[in-house]
Design an enzyme around this catalytic site. Structure first.
Site, mmCIF file in Angstrom:
data_model
loop_
_atom_site.group_PDB
_atom_site.id
_atom_site.type_symbol
_atom_site.label_atom_id
_atom_site.label_comp_id
_atom_site.label_asym_id
_atom_site.label_seq_id
_atom_site.Cartn_x
_atom_site.Cartn_y
_atom_site.Cartn_z
ATOM 1 N N LYS A 213 0.525 -1.636 -0.129
ATOM 2 C CA LYS A 213 -0.009 -0.041 -0.148
ATOM 3 C C LYS A 213 1.216 0.934 0.247
ATOM 4 O O LYS A 213 0.671 2.502 -0.283
ATOM 5 C CB LYS A 213 -1.038 0.010 1.447
ATOM 6 N N GLU A 219 11.012 -4.240 4.073
ATOM 7 C CA GLU A 219 11.000 -5.964 3.813
ATOM 8 C C GLU A 219 10.616 -5.925 2.091
ATOM 9 O O GLU A 219 10.403 -7.216 1.516
ATOM 10 C CB GLU A 219 9.814 -6.924 4.537
ATOM 11 N N GLY A 272 -4.887 -1.384 4.921
ATOM 12 C CA GLY A 272 -4.086 -2.789 4.551
ATOM 13 C C GLY A 272 -4.675 -3.903 4.604
ATOM 14 O O GLY A 272 -4.275 -5.123 4.174
ATOM 15 N N ARG A 273 -5.314 -4.324 6.415
ATOM 16 C CA ARG A 273 -6.070 -5.282 6.669
ATOM 17 C C ARG A 273 -7.051 -5.846 5.770
ATOM 18 O O ARG A 273 -7.478 -7.143 6.443
ATOM 19 C CB ARG A 273 -5.706 -6.073 8.124
ATOM 20 N N GLU A 358 -3.752 -6.257 15.742
ATOM 21 C CA GLU A 358 -3.860 -4.800 14.859
ATOM 22 C C GLU A 358 -5.205 -3.505 14.983
ATOM 23 O O GLU A 358 -4.980 -2.471 14.979
ATOM 24 C CB GLU A 358 -3.343 -4.584 13.109
ATOM 25 N N HIS A 388 -2.278 -31.934 19.484
ATOM 26 C CA HIS A 388 -1.598 -32.877 19.940
ATOM 27 C C HIS A 388 -0.446 -31.654 19.801
ATOM 28 O O HIS A 388 0.569 -31.985 20.612
ATOM 29 C CB HIS A 388 -1.286 -33.424 18.829
ATOM 30 N N LYS A 516 9.826 0.553 13.729
ATOM 31 C CA LYS A 516 10.699 0.702 12.225
ATOM 32 C C LYS A 516 11.741 1.612 12.360
ATOM 33 O O LYS A 516 12.580 1.802 11.191
ATOM 34 C CB LYS A 516 8.611 1.244 11.502
HETATM 35 O O1 F6P Z 1 3.770 -2.466 9.843
HETATM 36 C C1 F6P Z 1 2.931 -3.074 9.274
HETATM 37 C C2 F6P Z 1 1.497 -2.227 8.225
HETATM 38 O O2 F6P Z 1 1.530 -1.159 8.222
HETATM 39 C C3 F6P Z 1 -0.063 -3.160 8.146
HETATM 40 O O3 F6P Z 1 -0.106 -2.201 8.812
HETATM 41 C C4 F6P Z 1 0.888 -3.200 6.543
HETATM 42 O O4 F6P Z 1 -0.393 -4.395 5.951
HETATM 43 C C5 F6P Z 1 2.006 -4.159 6.521
HETATM 44 O O5 F6P Z 1 2.762 -3.145 7.031
HETATM 45 C C6 F6P Z 1 2.243 -3.496 5.049
HETATM 46 O O6 F6P Z 1 2.433 -2.444 5.104
HETATM 47 P P1 F6P Z 1 2.802 -2.554 2.779
HETATM 48 O O7 F6P Z 1 1.341 -3.119 2.296
HETATM 49 O O8 F6P Z 1 2.347 -0.714 3.074
HETATM 50 O O9 F6P Z 1 3.976 -2.760 2.359
#
Ligand code: F6P
Length: 549
Positions: A213, A219, A272-273, A358, A388, A516
């Site tokens: 987003k 990452e 995002g979620r 979140e 288990h 972060k």
């Molecule tokens: O660090 C949390 C977050 O901002 C989430 O809310 C989001 O889904 C995820 O990182 C990934 O964010 P993006 O889609 O901006 O890469």
């Protein structure tokens, strides 16, 4: 909890829940006192089945392919009525209207929250047009990729909301829909993630879809760079054709080097979620086809209209949310286990961890005051595996946790005997949690088996099950794309309702920022920069320098 059973423990949890709730100003103390009084006198769940002749009928709700049985929750009919009043006290009706009307209810980010518009529900004309145009563009693109046969694999790069939803649904769709591609995911910044995702693939026949987003996520950017290099090493300048971005930050994606016509947009009103319904689901649409994806959206839309229109007493997300509020704020449980008895839903608890924790894992109200107890810990794993591993704790640990059991009634694997065993285990667990086994019965059994009095005295308590442990059982008639959409939208709206009751903004996530920022500064120090830290962190930074040399 049964009166007299764990009375002291109950008193303590009620006291702490009461204090925490009063802090949050989320309900009139009158209402809380009523709920507390009801909880204090609550019979056991098994007893409630005897006292409330219509309990099963009253506590089972069906919507389309989804049936939710709340009758094994430790809630009386009277408590449920009071919880509905509580929802009204908290102005849930008004909030629901504001939500569907597209008001900017994400106040701390000054944004509307309109993921339902992606399913064709709510939003104004401009939003509806944006969505319609995008759906058309996505369909054309996905169907072209499916038809032309250039690609054999799709690598979806993203993390959090840009990963968990697509990953869960990719598994879920396998049950009913053919996947034409080798669909892989890379999320973690650990190099193993992208290495595994690319391993054995041919760049010429691989489509890489970078989903972010913000397009600033560390990452995702690092994995995207690695994938781009991997493509370029074989395809040179032609690599760009195999590289797609999905983002709400078009500029960011263009600066990253992605061609404008290779970018699919979504909007800041999609959290995002809550984004799997948008272009974020492109990899699903390519792998499983646009028709299946449309069915997934329809399933969610059906849950949206139910949530929007049904009175609270008959409203599944409201019922589910208020049951959770009861367990959290009145009975004091601090976690909820989500156990899908369906391998294809095995990512459900991970997905819900982000969706619920979140969204509602907060301690400040929308206005900046203190909340009471908010989101419990969400955890779990697939059944029967969990039986288990951690079910010992669920049955006899202190104090256990409410469970959401999720099962699929249709066998999708052509293994009827396996499926029968799977469901038998699922149903048995909720029964065992509720009925337990008294020490008296255990002793009787041991006596009949000739166990000595001394051994009985030691062993009987170990073999006793307290019971009266609450659970909800959700069944889906089948694991169709429609049912998947229905299930996920149910949880989304549950989270919305709970956010209103707890008084938090469910749509921001400021709590992820600090880590972060610190990670970025530590990263710079790894490359020779300077910084100040606490002694423990300093030692870790030095240790890394020593050992990685
Ligand atoms: O660090 C949390 C977050 O901002 C989430 O809310 C989001 O889904 C995820 O990182 C990934 O964010 P993006 O889609 O901006 O890469």
């Amino acid at each position: 909890m049964t009166k007299g059973n764990n009375a002291l423990e109950l008193e303590q949890v009620l006291e702490s829940a009461k204090t925490a709730l009063k802090l949050g100003a989320i309900m009139s103390s009158d209402r809380f006192e009523k709920l507390e009084a009801i909880a204090g006198k609550l019979p056991s769940i098994s007893e409630m089945f005897k006292l409330e002749p219509n309990r099963l009928k009253n506590f089972v709700m069906r919507e389309g392919p989804l049936r939710a049985d709340f009758s094994k929750q430790a809630i009386s009919e009277h408590a449920r009525e009071q919880l509905i009043h509580l929802a009204k006290d908290c102005h849930l009706e008004e909030w629901r209207e504001r939500f569907f009307a597209g008001e900017k209810i994400n106040t701390t980010e000054d944004r509307a929250v309109l993921h339902m518009a992606l399913r064709g529900i709510g939003g104004d004309k401009a939003v509806q047009k944006q969505v319609k145009d995008m759906r058309k563009k996505l369909r054309n693109f996905a169907e072209k990729i499916r038809a032309e046969g250039k690609y054999r694999s799709v690598v979806h790069i993203g993390i959090g909301g840009s990963d968990l939803g697509p990953r869960l649904i990719a598994d879920g769709l396998v049950a009913s829909t053919e996947n034409k591609f080798d669909l892989r995911f890379a999320e973690n910044v650990d190099g193993a993630s992208i290495n595994d995702a690319l391993s054995g693939l041919d760049p010429a026949t691989t489509l890489v879809i970078v989903v972010s987003k913000s397009f600033t996520t560390q990452e995702t950017r690092m994995n995207a760079e690695a994938a781009r290099d991997w493509l370029a090493a074989k395809l040179g300048e032609k690599a760009g054709a195999n590289f797609i971005a999905v983002t709400a930050n078009r500029d960011g994606a263009e600066k990253f080097g992605i061609a404008s016509d290779q970018i699919f947009d979504f909007w800041d009103w999609v959290g995002g979620r809550y984004s799997v319904w948008s272009a974020v689901g492109l990899s699903l649409q390519i792998a499983y086809g646009s028709d299946a994806f449309d069915e997934f959206l329809k399933g969610a839309a059906a849950m949206d209209t139910h949530f929007r229109d049904a009175p609270f007493e008959k409203n599944l997300p409201v019922m589910m949310a208020m049951t959770g509020v009861w367990n959290r704020n009145v009975l004091g449980y601090s976690s909820v286990a989500v156990i899908p008895y369906a391998r294809r839903l095995r990512k459900l608890s991970a997905f819900l961890q982000q969706l619920e924790m979140e969204s509602n894992g907060k301690s400040k109200t929308r206005e900046g005051g203190d909340t009471g107890l908010t989101c419990p810990i969400i955890w779990g794993d697939e059944g029967t595996n969990g039986q288990h591993a951690f079910f010992q704790w669920l049955h006899q640990g202190t104090p256990g946790a409410p469970v959401d059991f999720v099962a699929v009634l249709k066998d999708h694997e052509a293994r009827p005997e396996h499926h029968k065993a799977l469901l038998a285990n699922c149903f048995a667990q909720s029964e065992a949690l509720m009925i337990g086994k008294s020490e008296f019965v255990v002793k009787e059994e041991m006596m009949a088996a000739g166990v000595s009095k001394a051994d009985r005295a030691v062993l009987a308590p170990q073999k006793t099950f307290p019971g009266n442990r609450p659970s909800t059982t959700i069944t889906l008639d089948e694991l169709s794309p429609f049912a998947l959409g229905h299930l996920i939208a149910l949880y989304e709206h549950k989270v919305f309702v709970q956010g209103i009751i707890w008084g938090v903004n469910s749509f921001d996530q400021w709590g992820v920022q600090l880590g972060k920022v610190l990670a970025n500064s530590i990263l710079k120090e790894f490359d020779g920069g300077s910084g100040e830290h606490d002694p423990s962190t300093e030692a870790l930074i030095s240790l890394r320098a020593e050992k990685s040399a």
